[in-house]
Design a protein around this motif. Structure first.
Motif, short mmCIF file in Angstrom:
data_model
loop_
_atom_site.label_atom_id
_atom_site.label_comp_id
_atom_site.label_asym_id
_atom_site.label_seq_id
_atom_site.Cartn_x
_atom_site.Cartn_y
_atom_site.Cartn_z
N THR A 92 0.82 -1.21 0.00
CA THR A 92 0.00 0.00 0.00
C THR A 92 0.85 1.26 0.00
O THR A 92 2.03 1.23 0.40
N LYS A 93 0.23 2.37 -0.43
CA LYS A 93 0.87 3.67 -0.19
C LYS A 93 0.20 4.36 1.02
O LYS A 93 0.44 5.52 1.27
N TYR A 94 -0.67 3.62 1.72
CA TYR A 94 -1.34 4.15 2.92
C TYR A 94 -1.01 3.27 4.13
O TYR A 94 -1.89 2.57 4.67
N ILE A 142 0.47 -0.06 -7.26
CA ILE A 142 0.23 -1.00 -6.15
C ILE A 142 -0.34 -2.33 -6.66
O ILE A 142 -0.05 -3.39 -6.11
N GLU A 143 -1.15 -2.23 -7.73
CA GLU A 143 -1.83 -3.44 -8.23
C GLU A 143 -0.85 -4.51 -8.70
O GLU A 143 -1.20 -5.68 -8.84
N LEU A 144 0.38 -4.12 -8.96
CA LEU A 144 1.39 -5.09 -9.40
C LEU A 144 1.76 -6.09 -8.29
O LEU A 144 2.07 -7.25 -8.56
N VAL A 181 -9.55 3.21 -5.26
CA VAL A 181 -10.35 2.68 -6.37
C VAL A 181 -11.28 3.79 -6.80
O VAL A 181 -12.02 4.35 -5.99
N GLU A 182 -11.20 4.12 -8.10
CA GLU A 182 -12.07 5.18 -8.60
C GLU A 182 -13.09 4.55 -9.55
O GLU A 182 -14.25 4.38 -9.21
N THR A 183 -12.65 4.13 -10.73
CA THR A 183 -13.56 3.45 -11.66
C THR A 183 -13.54 1.94 -11.45
O THR A 183 -14.45 1.24 -11.90
N GLY A 184 -12.48 1.44 -10.87
CA GLY A 184 -12.31 -0.02 -10.70
C GLY A 184 -11.62 -0.66 -11.90
O GLY A 184 -11.34 -1.85 -11.90
N ASN A 185 -11.30 0.15 -12.91
CA ASN A 185 -10.70 -0.41 -14.13
C ASN A 185 -9.32 -1.01 -13.89
O ASN A 185 -8.97 -2.03 -14.47
N THR A 186 -8.52 -0.37 -13.03
CA THR A 186 -7.16 -0.88 -12.80
C THR A 186 -7.20 -2.22 -12.06
O THR A 186 -6.44 -3.13 -12.37
N LEU A 187 -8.13 -2.34 -11.11
CA LEU A 187 -8.28 -3.63 -10.42
C LEU A 187 -8.65 -4.71 -11.43
O LEU A 187 -8.03 -5.77 -11.49
N PRO A 195 -7.70 2.47 -18.28
CA PRO A 195 -7.06 1.61 -17.28
C PRO A 195 -5.60 1.45 -17.62
O PRO A 195 -5.22 1.54 -18.78
N LYS A 196 -4.79 1.22 -16.55
CA LYS A 196 -3.38 0.97 -16.83
C LYS A 196 -3.27 -0.35 -17.58
O LYS A 196 -4.09 -1.23 -17.41
N THR A 197 -2.24 -0.49 -18.40
CA THR A 197 -2.04 -1.72 -19.16
C THR A 197 -1.95 -2.90 -18.20
O THR A 197 -1.31 -2.80 -17.17
C1 PRP Z 1 -4.58 5.45 -8.61
C2 PRP Z 1 -4.71 4.29 -7.68
C3 PRP Z 1 -5.06 3.15 -8.61
C4 PRP Z 1 -5.87 3.85 -9.69
C5 PRP Z 1 -7.33 3.59 -9.45
O1 PRP Z 1 -3.32 5.40 -9.18
O2 PRP Z 1 -3.52 4.07 -6.95
O3 PRP Z 1 -3.90 2.57 -9.16
O4 PRP Z 1 -5.60 5.26 -9.59
O5 PRP Z 1 -8.12 4.17 -10.47
P1 PRP Z 1 -9.26 3.35 -11.20
O6 PRP Z 1 -10.07 2.64 -10.16
O7 PRP Z 1 -10.05 4.40 -11.93
O8 PRP Z 1 -8.64 2.39 -12.17
P2 PRP Z 1 -2.63 6.63 -9.90
O9 PRP Z 1 -3.20 6.81 -11.27
O10 PRP Z 1 -2.73 7.82 -9.02
O11 PRP Z 1 -1.14 6.15 -10.08
P3 PRP Z 1 -0.15 5.36 -9.10
O12 PRP Z 1 -0.49 3.90 -9.19
O13 PRP Z 1 1.20 5.63 -9.67
O14 PRP Z 1 -0.32 5.89 -7.73
#
Ligand code: PRP
Length: 235
Positions: free
Chosen positions: A116-118, A142-144, A158-164, A227-229
Motif C-alpha cells: 500500500t501507499k497508505y 500498487i496493483e502489481l 479505487v475510482e472506476t475499478g478499471n485498474t483492479l 485503465p493501466k495496461t
Molecule cells: C490510482 C490508484 C489506482 C488507480 C485507481 O493510481 O492508486 O492505481 O488510480 O483508479 P481506477 O479505479 O479508476 O482504475 P494513480 O493513477 O494515481 O497512479 P499510481 O499507481 O502511480 O499511484
C-alpha cells in the motif's frame, strides 16, 4: 494575499473549474504551463501546484493559507489543519483488494502481507480487526504487488475499478470514501479571516448549486481515464 496549495494530478482540472466558477480564475494555469506558482486574475490570490501528499505540509506550516487535497491523504497524515469544506469532487474509495480466487483469509500464513501507499490507514484497519499484517510500503503501481507475489493483499484507491479489473483483482472491503477537501491553516483563519471566509462561501455556493442539479460548470466530474495496461499481458 491568500496563498492556496492545489494538488497536481487528476484533481487539478476539476478543482480549477470549481475555483473558476467561484471567481478565482488563473488564465496562466489553464494553459498547462510547467510553472508551479500562478497569480489568480483580478484577485489577491496565488496558487501553488504541489504533490498531493505535500499539500497538508504546506498548509500546516503556513507556507499556504489553504489547500485542496483528497481525504485519503488526510486520513493517512495526522496534520493539524482545519477542514471546513468537502468539495465533492474526485470521489474514490480506499479499498482492500485481492487476486480473484484468493478472497478468503483462511489459506494465508499467520501474518498477511499488504502492499500500500497508505501504511497508517492500513495498519489501523487491520489492527482494529485483530488481523496481523506485514505492511509493504510502495509509492505507486500498487496493483502489481499481488500479481508478482510481493503481497497477499493491497490497500489502494479505487475510482472506476478499471485498474483492479485489468489485473484480475477484486475489491473485498471498503476502508473509507474520499473526496477533495479544502483545508485551512489555523493561524491564517484568524489573521486572514475575511478573504478565507469569502473563499469558503464562494466555493460552498458552487457546491450547493451543483447538488441542487443546476448547471454549475462544464465538467466537475473527473474525466474518464484509461485503465493501466494489464501487467500480466504478454506480447
Ligand atoms: C490510482 C490508484 C489506482 C488507480 C485507481 O493510481 O492508486 O492505481 O488510480 O483508479 P481506477 O479505479 O479508476 O482504475 P494513480 O493513477 O494515481 O497512479 P499510481 O499507481 O502511480 O499511484
Amino acid at each position: 494575499m491568500l496563498i492556496i496549495a492545489l494538488s497536481k494530478g487528476k484533481l487539478l482540472d476539476p478543482i480549477m473549474d470549481l475555483f473558476s466558477l467561484a471567481g478565482y480564475r488563473s488564465e496562466a494555469l489553464a494553459k498547462g504551463s510547467r510553472r508551479l506558482v500562478f497569480r489568480c486574475s483580478g484577485t489577491d490570490v496565488t496558487f501553488l501546484i504541489v504533490r498531493p501528499s505535500d499539500v497538508p505540509t504546506y498548509v500546516e506550516y503556513g507556507a499556504a493559507d489553504a489547500g485542496v487535497v483528497g481525504k485519503d491523504i488526510l486520513l493517512e497524515q495526522d496534520c493539524d489543519v482545519y477542514e471546513p469544506l468537502d468539495l465533492k469532487v474526485g470521489a474514490c474509495k480506499i479499498s482492500v483488494a485481492v487476486l480473484e480466487g484468493h478472497a478468503s483469509y483462511d489459506s494465508l500464513s499467520s501474518k498477511i502481507r499488504v502492499a500500500t501507499k497508505y501504511p497508517k490507514v492500513t495498519e489501523r484497519y487491520f489492527n482494529q480487526r485483530g488481523i496481523p499484517v506485514e505492511i509493504i510500503k510502495l509509492y505507486g503501481s500498487i496493483e502489481l504487488a499481488p500479481v508478482v507475489g510481493l503481497a497477499d493483499r493491497i490497500v489502494d484507491l479505487v475510482e472506476t475499478g478499471n485498474t483492479l479489473k485489468a489485473h484480475h483483482l477484486i475489491e473485498t472491503e471498503v476502508i473509507a470514501h474520499s473526496t477533495a477537501r479544502l483545508i485551512v491553516n489555523r493561524a491564517s483563519l484568524k489573521l486572514k479571516h475575511r478573504p478565507l471566509t469569502e473563499l469558503i462561501q464562494a466555493l460552498r455556493s458552487q457546491i450547493i448549486q451543483g447538488a441542487n442539479g443546476k448547471p454549475r460548470m462544464r465538467r466537475l466530474v473527473l474525466r474518464p481515464r484509461k485503465p493501466k495496461t494489464a501487467l500480466t499481458k504478454t506480447r
